[in-house]
Design an enzyme around this catalytic site. Sequence first.
Site, PDB file in Angstrom:
ATOM      1  N   HIS A   6      -8.057  -1.744   6.332  1.00  0.00           N
ATOM      2  CA  HIS A   6      -8.284  -3.046   6.949  1.00  0.00           C
ATOM      3  C   HIS A   6      -8.913  -3.963   5.899  1.00  0.00           C
ATOM      4  CE1 HIS A   6      -9.094  -5.916  10.172  1.00  0.00           C
ATOM      5  NE2 HIS A   6     -10.292  -6.069   9.660  1.00  0.00           N
ATOM      6  N   ASN A  20       0.831  -1.206   0.000  1.00  0.00           N
ATOM      7  CA  ASN A  20       0.000   0.000   0.000  1.00  0.00           C
ATOM      8  C   ASN A  20       0.867   1.258   0.000  1.00  0.00           C
ATOM      9  OD1 ASN A  20      -3.021  -0.503   0.171  1.00  0.00           O
ATOM     10  ND2 ASN A  20      -2.264  -1.972   1.644  1.00  0.00           N
TER      11      ASN A  20
HETATM   12  C1  GRF Z   1      -2.304  -5.799   3.301  1.00  0.00           C
HETATM   13  O1  GRF Z   1      -2.672  -6.786   2.389  1.00  0.00           O
HETATM   14  C2  GRF Z   1      -3.496  -5.235   4.026  1.00  0.00           C
HETATM   15  O2  GRF Z   1      -4.523  -6.172   4.060  1.00  0.00           O
HETATM   16  C3  GRF Z   1      -3.045  -4.957   5.399  1.00  0.00           C
HETATM   17  O3  GRF Z   1      -1.730  -5.465   5.529  1.00  0.00           O
HETATM   18  C4  GRF Z   1      -1.457  -6.351   4.420  1.00  0.00           C
HETATM   19  C5  GRF Z   1       0.018  -6.396   4.137  1.00  0.00           C
HETATM   20  O4  GRF Z   1       0.369  -5.132   3.709  1.00  0.00           O
HETATM   21  N1  GRF Z   1      -3.033  -3.518   5.572  1.00  0.00           N
HETATM   22  P1  GRF Z   1       1.842  -4.788   3.164  1.00  0.00           P
HETATM   23  O5  GRF Z   1       2.049  -5.568   1.901  1.00  0.00           O
HETATM   24  O6  GRF Z   1       2.799  -5.195   4.228  1.00  0.00           O
HETATM   25  O7  GRF Z   1       1.771  -3.338   2.930  1.00  0.00           O
END
Ligand code: GRF
Length: 225
Positions: A115, A20
């Site tokens: 979330h 993200n």
């Molecule tokens: C994401 O898929 C989301 O569901 C939650 O954490 C997971 C892993 O995120 N926020 P990232 O790849 O470590 O950013």
Amino acid sequence: MNAQPSRARLAVLISGRGRNLIALHEAIQAGHIAADLVCVLSNEPDAGGLRYARDTGLPAVVVPHRAFPDRATFDAAIAHALQAHRPDIIALAGFMRILTPAFVEAHAGRLLNIHPSLLPKHKGLHTHEAVLAAGDVEHGATVHFVTAQLDGGPAIIQGRFTVDPQDDAQALAARVLQQVELKIYPQAVAWMARGELAFDGGRTRFRGQPLDRPLGLDDLEPPFR
Ligand code: GRF
């Protein structure tokens, strides 16, 4: 010449790969978010997202939670590390620590989280497994303001899709990320950066009006569709 309208200052908190974080940064670089990414902060020293930050020249800082005796001192260290960057928006992006009420209150209205469920359903961890166990027809993700109640803050935008009977938890996680998270988080931060979102008395205000339900994929602006 008119002074440039001041751009929002965005800090992103991670614990893992930072997918993200990458989507937010790429949207900023494409000119779709009127913000500058002023700090990437991780509680995990070996988070993949830190490598991305360093490779792309983003200011990165590690505040290792294991080095602190309790949540309150850890959160105080985060607050101290962040204040140097004066963030207007703090986006939790795969950040796996629960923040104390004191930290949340001190940053109320500037703290966002994503979330991987259709909140208020399936708060906490292992949401994809919970969706399968419950036999839910729909699944998705939610961007919300952070409050002291875990995954309980007022929603801003949700994206949803119909669960395919073939989907297992891993497939759901990938679909939630690709089809929903990587779209709704940059959109939400773009609205925040334009001053179109506010946390007001425990509710979300969008363009001055309180939201009685979260915005959805249909509300995405073209760059985020
Ligand atoms: C994401 O898929 C989301 O569901 C939650 O954490 C997971 C892993 O995120 N926020 P990232 O790849 O470590 O950013």
